[in-house]
Design a protein around this motif. Structure first.
Motif, short mmCIF file in Angstrom:
data_model
loop_
_atom_site.label_atom_id
_atom_site.label_comp_id
_atom_site.label_asym_id
_atom_site.label_seq_id
_atom_site.Cartn_x
_atom_site.Cartn_y
_atom_site.Cartn_z
N GLY A 218 -17.33 -9.47 -7.23
CA GLY A 218 -17.39 -10.93 -7.26
C GLY A 218 -18.78 -11.52 -7.19
N GLY A 219 -19.82 -10.69 -7.33
CA GLY A 219 -21.19 -11.20 -7.24
C GLY A 219 -21.51 -12.18 -8.36
N LYS A 220 -21.23 -11.78 -9.61
CA LYS A 220 -21.48 -12.67 -10.75
C LYS A 220 -20.65 -13.93 -10.65
N ALA A 221 -19.40 -13.76 -10.23
CA ALA A 221 -18.48 -14.90 -10.14
C ALA A 221 -18.94 -15.89 -9.08
N ALA A 222 -19.44 -15.39 -7.94
CA ALA A 222 -19.89 -16.27 -6.86
C ALA A 222 -21.08 -17.12 -7.32
N GLN A 223 -22.02 -16.49 -8.03
CA GLN A 223 -23.16 -17.23 -8.57
C GLN A 223 -22.69 -18.27 -9.58
N LEU A 224 -21.74 -17.88 -10.42
CA LEU A 224 -21.19 -18.78 -11.43
C LEU A 224 -20.55 -20.01 -10.78
N VAL A 225 -19.75 -19.78 -9.74
CA VAL A 225 -19.07 -20.88 -9.04
C VAL A 225 -20.10 -21.84 -8.44
N GLU A 226 -21.13 -21.30 -7.83
CA GLU A 226 -22.17 -22.14 -7.22
C GLU A 226 -22.83 -23.03 -8.27
N GLU A 227 -23.09 -22.48 -9.45
CA GLU A 227 -23.79 -23.25 -10.48
C GLU A 227 -22.86 -24.22 -11.20
N ILE A 228 -21.58 -23.89 -11.28
CA ILE A 228 -20.60 -24.85 -11.79
C ILE A 228 -20.59 -26.08 -10.90
N ARG A 229 -20.52 -25.87 -9.60
CA ARG A 229 -20.45 -26.98 -8.66
C ARG A 229 -21.78 -27.73 -8.55
#
Length: 271
Positions: A218-229
């Motif tokens: 989930g490392g890539k996904a966590a970064q993605l979520v942060e940048e979406i928000r």
């Protein structure tokens, strides 16, 4: 008093005429494509809200109707049958020898499912995209666990399976954004295009649905979520074909990492 009534009547008639004229003008501009997109969206949104309000007043179950309409075009298949079908397909792209998996926390495994590679073929990506939309029907249909089924765009990591994301976006009829793990350029202000490849930048508060082939830690996904928000958008759900369980024992798997962020990962199979 009669003169006052006549004055008020004339004023009311002129107001009604003005409203009808403006309504007709907006309709002509909208049909001809001249009306600015933001204004057209605002008008249609308010028109839709008024329609929904009236339907509710007449006792229509708008939410159920919306859920049915949103997923009716996708394949209806039981969760067990969908899982069985996907497992059979994944066997064809399974590498059965020891590997190491992970970018931030590396763990050993005895096999590797190379869906990322297989989905570089458009036909294969389309095949798995149909599996994703069948899963979406289960999640977003009547009785499904997803509360907010409104989706404005699809987002996929560029380092994941971008063709799969593109195929899902096409089936759902939504724009696709590709996430860059590093910004493409520097900017003195927040610039979504530095982090996301897109034709048009979604509006503030637009809702994203993340789609990828899989997620282990989930490392890539966590970064993605942060940048979406960070861009002012909303997201709560992440759809994958399969969910490796290599890091589950240590609770360093994707589901555990994303849960505190308010993200639920939905997979067809766990491997």
């Amino acid at each position: 008093m009669d003169a006052l009534d006549q004055l008020l009547t004339n004023g009311l008639n002129k107001t009604i005429l003005l409203v009808l004229t403006l309504s007709s003008l907006f309709l002509v501009l909208e049909v001809s494509g001249i009306l600015p997109r933001q204004l057209s969206s605002w008008i249609n949104r308010n028109r839709l809200n008024e329609t929904i309000r009236l339907l509710k007043e007449f006792g229509v179950d708008v939410e159920t109707a919306r859920r049915v309409n949103n997923v009716s075009r996708f394949e209806s298949i039981s969760g067990k049958d969908l899982s069985s079908r996907v497992k059979s397909r994944l066997k064809e792209i399974k590498l059965s020898h020891p590997v190491t998996i992970g970018t931030q926390i590396v763990v050993p495994g005895n096999h590797y499912i190379d869906l990322m590679g297989a989905a570089s073929d458009w036909n294969t990506a389309n095949m798995y995209a149909r599996d994703i939309t069948a899963l979406w029907r289960q999640l977003a249909g009547v009785g499904g666990p997803i509360a907010n089924t409104k989706i404005d765009f699809i987002v996929t990591p560029k380092t994941g399976s971008p063709l799969l994301g593109a195929a899902v976006a096409e089936l759902l009829g939504k724009p696709l954004l590709l996430h860059n793990p590093k910004p493409k350029f520097g900017s003195t202000k927040l610039e979504p295009r530095a982090f996301f490849d897109c034709r048009e930048v979604p509006a503030i508060h637009a809702r994203a649905l993340i789609v990828d082939d899989s997620s282990t830690g989930g490392g890539k996904a966590a970064q993605l979520v942060e940048e979406i928000r960070r861009c002012g958008w909303q997201v709560s759900d992440f759809l994958v074909i399969f969910e490796p369980q290599l890091k589950t024992d240590t609770k360093q798997n994707a589901a555990e990492r994303l849960r505190p962020m308010g993200i639920t990962i939905h997979s067809i199979v766990k491997t």
